[in-house]
Design a protein around this motif. Structure first.
Motif, short mmCIF file in Angstrom:
data_model
loop_
_atom_site.label_atom_id
_atom_site.label_comp_id
_atom_site.label_asym_id
_atom_site.label_seq_id
_atom_site.Cartn_x
_atom_site.Cartn_y
_atom_site.Cartn_z
N PRO A 101 38.73 32.83 39.29
CA PRO A 101 38.32 33.68 38.15
C PRO A 101 38.73 33.10 36.81
O PRO A 101 37.99 33.21 35.84
CB PRO A 101 39.02 35.01 38.44
CG PRO A 101 40.04 34.73 39.48
CD PRO A 101 39.62 33.53 40.23
N VAL A 102 39.89 32.47 36.77
CA VAL A 102 40.34 31.91 35.49
C VAL A 102 39.48 30.71 35.11
O VAL A 102 39.10 30.54 33.95
CB VAL A 102 41.83 31.51 35.57
CG1 VAL A 102 42.27 30.87 34.27
CG2 VAL A 102 42.68 32.74 35.88
N THR A 124 48.19 36.37 33.20
CA THR A 124 47.69 37.68 32.82
C THR A 124 46.67 38.19 33.83
O THR A 124 46.53 39.39 34.04
CB THR A 124 47.06 37.65 31.43
OG1 THR A 124 46.05 36.65 31.42
CG2 THR A 124 48.11 37.29 30.38
N ARG A 125 45.97 37.26 34.48
CA ARG A 125 44.98 37.70 35.46
C ARG A 125 45.63 38.01 36.81
O ARG A 125 45.20 38.89 37.52
CB ARG A 125 43.92 36.63 35.66
CG ARG A 125 43.18 36.32 34.37
CD ARG A 125 41.78 35.94 34.66
NE ARG A 125 40.96 36.20 33.50
CZ ARG A 125 39.76 36.74 33.57
NH1 ARG A 125 39.25 37.08 34.74
NH2 ARG A 125 39.06 36.94 32.49
N ARG A 145 43.99 38.58 42.35
CA ARG A 145 43.05 39.67 42.58
C ARG A 145 43.06 40.08 44.06
O ARG A 145 42.74 39.27 44.92
CB ARG A 145 41.63 39.19 42.22
CG ARG A 145 41.38 39.03 40.75
CD ARG A 145 41.05 40.38 40.13
NE ARG A 145 41.01 40.29 38.68
CZ ARG A 145 39.97 39.85 37.98
NH1 ARG A 145 38.87 39.47 38.63
NH2 ARG A 145 40.00 39.80 36.69
N ASP A 149 46.78 32.24 30.99
CA ASP A 149 45.64 32.99 31.52
C ASP A 149 45.82 33.31 32.99
O ASP A 149 45.47 34.40 33.44
CB ASP A 149 44.35 32.17 31.33
CG ASP A 149 43.81 32.31 29.91
OD1 ASP A 149 44.52 32.88 29.08
OD2 ASP A 149 42.68 31.85 29.66
N ALA A 200 36.29 31.89 33.73
CA ALA A 200 36.45 32.36 32.35
C ALA A 200 36.55 31.17 31.39
O ALA A 200 35.98 31.19 30.29
CB ALA A 200 37.69 33.24 32.24
#
Lengths: 304, 304
Positions: free
Chosen positions: A109-110, A286-287, A290, A283, A113
């Motif tokens: 996901p990072v 903070t993510r 998941r 990043d 992004a």
DNA sequence: CGTAGCCATTCGAAAATCTTATCGGAAGCA
DNA sequence: TGCTTCCGATAAGATTTTCGAATGGCTACG
């Protein structure tokens, strides 16, 4: 080797057609430019300028040098520009090394992004199933950021990315399905879907169980971390794994341990992280990890 | 602006993986390289190297700068190399301006030879029928060598390329065919194939004739120098032109003047000629003007 | 014939670079 | 652990380079 300064002077002279004007352009004095040109001519052993009554013109040799001089200046400026841009996450390349099992739940996901927000940063990943594979042969390519379960060697600077829960998975209908949270002790004697020796979770699990005085019966071993819960759900036994290995729509039972059991996921950089790496790590942090929604439902409200 | 020296240091450090080794490679001291890198990092406001126990590795910013740094160094080296090569007629470009009528007989053979012996020198030509056209608007492109009938303005450095004979041409069967050499006086009153005003030979011929007190009747005027003899041979009258304007297989009569009448062909350069131009002029001089064989036969043994 | 524009040269000052010497940290080894 | 080695950073002095002001020569122009 010719100086960049001299090449700048040549370009300025060519552009203005006069040494005096070039000096003005360069915020310098006429003799300074004159001397730089002279130095260049000494180096090339050829006249680069034709001195005329009204300024100067380029000789063939001067013209030949001019094109390359422009290129050199551009490249030099571009060098500092792109370095600076990289420091601001506006360019450059970032080389990651990641524990295989973390690529999808943590990195993906990072990275996605970053492809959107920092499209000029080229990201490359090397995956491995063990720390040795990560830190091992660098292939001549130095790694900027390592992402793996901690802790790691002290010579790295590490940042904790997440505390990931360790869970036990079992087939539907298994006796654990009734319990809320499971203690390690009550697993004693159960059939275990274990990990293959090349997967570092294998050693980790063995150490953890023997430390707790719990014995399980390995019935199968797999290298692929996320395969263990699947095999457990297929009825082979139970599996003990990080929750990130449990995929969405998992067709089995997922239970937390009591007390809660977690492992630490960290990002490691050799020495102080450079700005680009630091940004990426921030990043990641903070993510976090998941955990798929339906797995969270099975775990309870306080799941990460 | 970053220094080339600093970029060299960066490249050397990247290649050796160590500042100390880079210093050895650059025949310099370790602190010197260290300071250069520090200066570069100050300029880019980013760490370019990761200082590790065993040497250094590049940060993402360092990698980004490295590629451009190599380019800059190559370009700078290439600048002096190509300038030097141009000085030795191994490259570069040479810009010529040539009186239109001289292109074929004078320039062409030398250019052909240069394409063979100095293939890396790019030669360009601008043609004009008058000095004004040659020296006139430079189109922003400075000319290295002018080739034209002399004499020329004193601010140019001139080299005599050849003494070209002025001849009279006439149709076959013309009364001049009988004579060996012709005096200007005996042409008095004849029909003349003249030149158009835009061709500088027009003024030149008028001045020459009036100085000799000879009057001819212009029956036609042409801009193209080599057309005059052709028109004369076609029966329109006689033509007075440089012998280079008389093509091979000329279908008319060609006669020298008595006394011999010549004009000077020169190469002119603005100021001292640069090495490349000097070389080209030298070749022009040794080759001189080629007078076609069968025209020479009509002129006699002492023709150029 | 004097003036103005342009470049080269000279020379002293300023700046940048290099070298030598030294320090501190990390790794390897006993 | 303690010693040695290797590597990079730093400090300080010396050297080289670069720069700037002044000057002179040359040419074009009025």
């Amino acid at each position: 080797m010719a100086t960049l300064r001299a090449l700048e002077c040549l370009v300025a002279v060519a552009d203005t057609g006069s040494i005096t004007d070039a000096a003005r352009l360069l915020h310098s004095s006429q003799p300074a430019v004159s001397q730089q040109i002279a130095a260049l001519e000494r180096e090339t052993r050829t006249a680069l300028l034709r001195r005329e009554a009204r300024g100067v013109t380029l000789t063939p040799a001067g013209r030949a040098a001019l094109a390359e001089a422009r290129r050199a200046i551009d490249a030099a400026a571009s060098a500092v520009r792109s370095a600076r841009a990289t420091g601001e996450a506006e360019g450059g390349s970032l080389r990651l090394a990641c524990a295989q099992s973390l690529t999808v739940p943590l990195l993906a996901p990072v990275i996605r992004a970053w492809h959107r927000h920092h499209p000029r940063v080229a990201i490359s990943i090397r995956e491995a199933v063990s720390p040795d594979g990560l830190f091992g042969p660098a292939d001549g390519e130095a790694i900027d950021v390592f992402v793996l379960p901690g802790p790691v060697d002290g010579r790295f600077t590490t940042t904790v990315l997440a505390e990931e829960e360790i869970v036990v998975t079992a087939p539907r209908g298994h006796r654990l399905a009734a319990a809320g949270a499971v203690t390690l002790a009550e697993l004693d004697g159960a059939d275990l879907v274990h990990f293959a020796p090349d997967n570092s979770l294998s050693d980790w699990l063995d150490r953890s169980l023997s430390a707790a005085g719990v014995r399980l019966r390995p019935v199968v071993r797999t290298s692929v971390t996320s395969a263990a819960p699947q095999l457990a759900a297929a009825g082979l036994g139970i599996a003990i794994s990080p929750v990130s290995a449990v995929s969405a729509g998992f067709p089995g039972v997922v239970r937390s341990f009591s007390p809660r059991w977690t492992r630490r996921l960290v990002a490691a950089t050799p020495g102080e992280p450079d700005p680009l790496a630091a940004r990426f790590i921030a990043d990641l942090r903070t993510r976090g990890v998941r955990v798929p929604r339906d797995v969270r439902a099975q775990l309870g409200d306080d799941a990460p």
